[in-house]
Design a protein around this motif. Structure first.
Motif, PDB file in Angstrom:
ATOM      1  N   HIS A   1      70.196 -51.197 153.894  1.00 33.53           N
ATOM      2  CA  HIS A   1      70.397 -49.760 154.090  1.00 33.53           C
ATOM      3  C   HIS A   1      69.689 -48.892 153.053  1.00 33.53           C
ATOM      4  CE1 HIS A   1      73.278 -49.420 157.481  1.00 33.53           C
ATOM      5  NE2 HIS A   1      73.565 -50.667 157.141  1.00 33.53           N
ATOM      6  N   ARG A   2      68.646 -49.404 152.441  1.00 37.04           N
ATOM      7  CA  ARG A   2      67.851 -48.574 151.543  1.00 37.04           C
ATOM      8  C   ARG A   2      66.928 -47.685 152.360  1.00 37.04           C
ATOM      9  NH1 ARG A   2      69.984 -48.637 146.376  1.00 37.04           N
ATOM     10  NH2 ARG A   2      70.666 -50.758 145.890  1.00 37.04           N
ATOM     11  N   VAL A   3      66.716 -46.464 151.903  1.00 43.03           N
ATOM     12  CA  VAL A   3      65.778 -45.561 152.564  1.00 43.03           C
ATOM     13  C   VAL A   3      64.719 -45.130 151.568  1.00 43.03           C
ATOM     14  CG1 VAL A   3      67.489 -44.757 154.221  1.00 43.03           C
ATOM     15  CG2 VAL A   3      67.163 -43.509 152.084  1.00 43.03           C
ATOM     16  N   THR A   4      63.501 -44.926 152.071  1.00 42.28           N
ATOM     17  CA  THR A   4      62.378 -44.590 151.202  1.00 42.28           C
ATOM     18  C   THR A   4      61.480 -43.583 151.904  1.00 42.28           C
ATOM     19  OG1 THR A   4      62.381 -46.859 150.351  1.00 42.28           O
ATOM     20  CG2 THR A   4      60.452 -45.506 149.852  1.00 42.28           C
ATOM     21  N   ALA A   5      61.156 -42.512 151.213  1.00 41.64           N
ATOM     22  CA  ALA A   5      60.168 -41.568 151.714  1.00 41.64           C
ATOM     23  C   ALA A   5      58.805 -42.024 151.220  1.00 41.64           C
ATOM     24  CB  ALA A   5      60.477 -40.158 151.229  1.00 41.64           C
ATOM     25  N   CYS A   6      58.005 -42.580 152.124  1.00 43.83           N
ATOM     26  CA  CYS A   6      56.706 -43.134 151.721  1.00 43.83           C
ATOM     27  C   CYS A   6      55.677 -42.014 151.567  1.00 43.83           C
ATOM     28  CB  CYS A   6      56.231 -44.160 152.752  1.00 43.83           C
ATOM     29  SG  CYS A   6      57.316 -45.573 152.919  1.00 43.83           S
ATOM     30  N   ALA A   7      55.664 -41.370 150.426  1.00 40.18           N
ATOM     31  CA  ALA A   7      54.722 -40.289 150.185  1.00 40.18           C
ATOM     32  C   ALA A   7      53.487 -40.799 149.443  1.00 40.18           C
ATOM     33  CB  ALA A   7      55.394 -39.168 149.395  1.00 40.18           C
ATOM     34  N   VAL A   8      53.705 -41.414 148.276  1.00 42.45           N
ATOM     35  CA  VAL A   8      52.596 -41.920 147.470  1.00 42.45           C
ATOM     36  C   VAL A   8      53.004 -43.270 146.876  1.00 42.45           C
ATOM     37  CG1 VAL A   8      51.057 -41.489 145.509  1.00 42.45           C
ATOM     38  CG2 VAL A   8      51.902 -39.568 146.864  1.00 42.45           C
ATOM     39  N   ALA A   9      52.121 -44.246 146.975  1.00 48.28           N
ATOM     40  CA  ALA A   9      52.390 -45.557 146.387  1.00 48.28           C
ATOM     41  C   ALA A   9      51.071 -46.233 146.068  1.00 48.28           C
ATOM     42  CB  ALA A   9      53.209 -46.426 147.330  1.00 48.28           C
ATOM     43  N   THR A  10      51.043 -47.000 144.978  1.00 42.13           N
ATOM     44  CA  THR A  10      49.843 -47.723 144.569  1.00 42.13           C
ATOM     45  C   THR A  10      50.025 -49.205 144.875  1.00 42.13           C
ATOM     46  OG1 THR A  10      49.355 -46.124 142.825  1.00 42.13           O
ATOM     47  CG2 THR A  10      48.305 -48.284 142.655  1.00 42.13           C
ATOM     48  N   TYR A  11      49.003 -49.789 145.513  1.00 46.93           N
ATOM     49  CA  TYR A  11      49.087 -51.192 145.904  1.00 46.93           C
ATOM     50  C   TYR A  11      47.830 -51.937 145.482  1.00 46.93           C
ATOM     51  CZ  TYR A  11      52.912 -49.757 149.005  1.00 46.93           C
ATOM     52  OH  TYR A  11      54.074 -49.256 149.502  1.00 46.93           O
ATOM     53  N   GLU A  12      48.032 -53.171 145.041  1.00 45.30           N
ATOM     54  CA  GLU A  12      46.924 -54.089 144.791  1.00 45.30           C
ATOM     55  C   GLU A  12      46.682 -54.835 146.101  1.00 45.30           C
ATOM     56  OE1 GLU A  12      43.859 -56.079 143.013  1.00 45.30           O
ATOM     57  OE2 GLU A  12      45.091 -54.570 142.002  1.00 45.30           O
ATOM     58  N   MET A  13      45.478 -54.666 146.652  1.00 43.11           N
ATOM     59  CA  MET A  13      45.140 -55.289 147.922  1.00 43.11           C
ATOM     60  C   MET A  13      44.155 -56.430 147.688  1.00 43.11           C
ATOM     61  SD  MET A  13      44.851 -51.897 150.371  1.00 43.11           S
ATOM     62  CE  MET A  13      45.287 -52.764 151.884  1.00 43.11           C
ATOM     63  N   ARG A  14      44.219 -57.427 148.563  1.00 44.00           N
ATOM     64  CA  ARG A  14      43.322 -58.581 148.475  1.00 44.00           C
ATOM     65  C   ARG A  14      42.570 -58.687 149.799  1.00 44.00           C
ATOM     66  NH1 ARG A  14      48.139 -62.625 146.662  1.00 44.00           N
ATOM     67  NH2 ARG A  14      48.777 -61.980 148.744  1.00 44.00           N
ATOM     68  N   HIS A  15      41.453 -57.967 149.872  1.00 46.97           N
ATOM     69  CA  HIS A  15      40.736 -57.893 151.138  1.00 46.97           C
ATOM     70  C   HIS A  15      39.917 -59.157 151.356  1.00 46.97           C
ATOM     71  CE1 HIS A  15      38.198 -56.339 154.371  1.00 46.97           C
ATOM     72  NE2 HIS A  15      39.150 -55.437 154.548  1.00 46.97           N
ATOM     73  N   PRO A  16      39.959 -59.725 152.559  1.00 43.58           N
ATOM     74  CA  PRO A  16      39.248 -60.992 152.787  1.00 43.58           C
ATOM     75  C   PRO A  16      37.730 -60.877 152.720  1.00 43.58           C
ATOM     76  CG  PRO A  16      40.144 -60.115 154.840  1.00 43.58           C
ATOM     77  CD  PRO A  16      40.727 -59.292 153.734  1.00 43.58           C
ATOM     78  N   LEU A  17      37.172 -59.682 152.889  1.00 45.10           N
ATOM     79  CA  LEU A  17      35.711 -59.521 152.850  1.00 45.10           C
ATOM     80  C   LEU A  17      35.186 -59.131 151.476  1.00 45.10           C
ATOM     81  CD1 LEU A  17      34.883 -57.649 156.204  1.00 45.10           C
ATOM     82  CD2 LEU A  17      34.636 -60.085 155.677  1.00 45.10           C
ATOM     83  N   VAL A  18      35.907 -58.274 150.766  1.00 42.89           N
ATOM     84  CA  VAL A  18      35.358 -57.719 149.525  1.00 42.89           C
ATOM     85  C   VAL A  18      36.205 -58.033 148.298  1.00 42.89           C
ATOM     86  CG1 VAL A  18      34.075 -55.888 150.684  1.00 42.89           C
ATOM     87  CG2 VAL A  18      36.472 -55.492 150.014  1.00 42.89           C
ATOM     88  N   GLY A  19      37.332 -58.701 148.473  1.00 39.86           N
ATOM     89  CA  GLY A  19      38.127 -59.093 147.316  1.00 39.86           C
ATOM     90  C   GLY A  19      39.165 -58.064 146.918  1.00 39.86           C
ATOM     91  N   PRO A  20      39.699 -58.177 145.694  1.00 41.76           N
ATOM     92  CA  PRO A  20      40.810 -57.323 145.258  1.00 41.76           C
ATOM     93  C   PRO A  20      40.370 -55.890 144.970  1.00 41.76           C
ATOM     94  CG  PRO A  20      40.104 -58.736 143.459  1.00 41.76           C
ATOM     95  CD  PRO A  20      39.346 -59.191 144.671  1.00 41.76           C
TER      96      PRO A  20
END
Length: 300
Positions: A224-243
């Motif tokens: 039952h947690r709620v979150t307003a997804c306005a701004v967030a920073t994520y580390e992504m690991r893209h399969p073509l170009v990397g992190p």
């Protein structure tokens, strides 16, 4: 599930997540049968009678005043988005003739399509209120879902859904280095939407599907947690170009034909390795129709 049950479940769950010692309530070394605050403790903190609070939590009343709801929100230590969610849950459902009908497919307006096209160097997608991808530009497709058909958003029956991708798609799960953080944000946002639109049958169907197919989703939904997804920073690991590290910003549309839709953009710091990686992705990703990159405004 009716509004009384949703309100009761939210109150009971959030009450169980509060520890008495965190609120200055002495325990006297006693052993509690259930976790969290007792009803009488929460009622005392909110300044309401135990019998009244019990009726609210048991779904026997949906007539709480805004002042009482705010007092309960303070007692539960709710953040602003959670406080608004509590008010939404306590609001009587619309009992008009449209209740229970499956909503019409969402459409991207001409203005939103033009904005998406203008964001040539920024990954961007347009999502509906349930997370359906209504449109994306070339970089948005390449970053978030390059393994999918770029024309899928133009066909309502085949539109990707971001919640489904996060929980059921292996590519998307691997895309986020901290997948649990992304998953919790998605669930928290769906909770907010469910509170605003309690009679959305398509949303209920989505939640039911994800609960049945993903134990992770079912566990997070029960929290039952709620979150307003306005701004967030994520580390992504893209399969073509990397992190690469991106800041995802959700721009909500105001009143009008596209109300409830969001434009999600992913930005990177200037002169950063992530900016270089994003530029590389722009070079290696397939070219779409240059006139309408992944957008057919008004389609659907």
């Amino acid at each position: 599930m009716n509004g009384k049950v949703r309100l009761g479940e939210f109150l009971q769950t959030r009450r169980s997540q509060l520890q008495p010692e965190d609120l200055g309530i002495p325990g006297y070394g006693e052993r509690r049968r259930v976790p969290g605050l007792r009803r009488e403790e929460l009622a005392s903190l909110a300044g309401v009678s135990v019998s009244y609070y019990t009726r609210l939590e048991q779904g026997q009343s949906l007539n709480a005043s805004p002042q009482v709801l705010d007092a309960i929100a303070r007692a539960l230590r709710l953040e602003e988005a959670e406080r608004l969610h509590l008010h939404n849950l306590a609001r009587p459902s619309d009992t008009g003739s449209g209740r229970g009908r499956r909503p019409a497919p969402e459409r991207v307006t001409e203005a939103t399509g033009q904005l998406l096209e203008a964001l040539v160097h920024i990954p961007a997608i347009v999502s509906g209120r349930r997370g359906d991808v209504l449109a994306w530009n070339r970089l948005g497709h390449a970053l978030f879902a390059g393994h999918l058909d770029p024309g899928a958003p133009d066909r309502p029956a085949e539109r990707p859904n971001m919640a489904r991708l996060v929980f059921l798609d292996a590519h998307t799960r691997d895309l986020y280095a901290d997948w649990p953080a992304k998953a919790r944000a998605v669930v928290g946002n769906l909770r907010l939407v469910a509170g605003r639109h309690p009679d959305d049958t398509a949303l209920h169907a989505l939640v039911g599907e994800l609960s049945a197919k993903s134990t992770d989703f079912a566990s997070m939904w029960a929290d039952h947690r709620v979150t307003a997804c306005a701004v967030a920073t994520y580390e992504m690991r893209h399969p073509l170009v990397g992190p690469l590290t991106v800041t995802q910003q959700t721009l909500s549309q105001g009143p009008g034909p596209d109300q409830g839709q969001n434009i999600v953009v992913a930005t990177t710091e200037a002169d950063s390795p992530a900016r270089t990686t994003l530029d590389l992705l722009a070079q290696v990703s397939p070219q779409h129709d240059p006139a309408r990159p992944g957008v057919r405004a008004g389609s659907g």
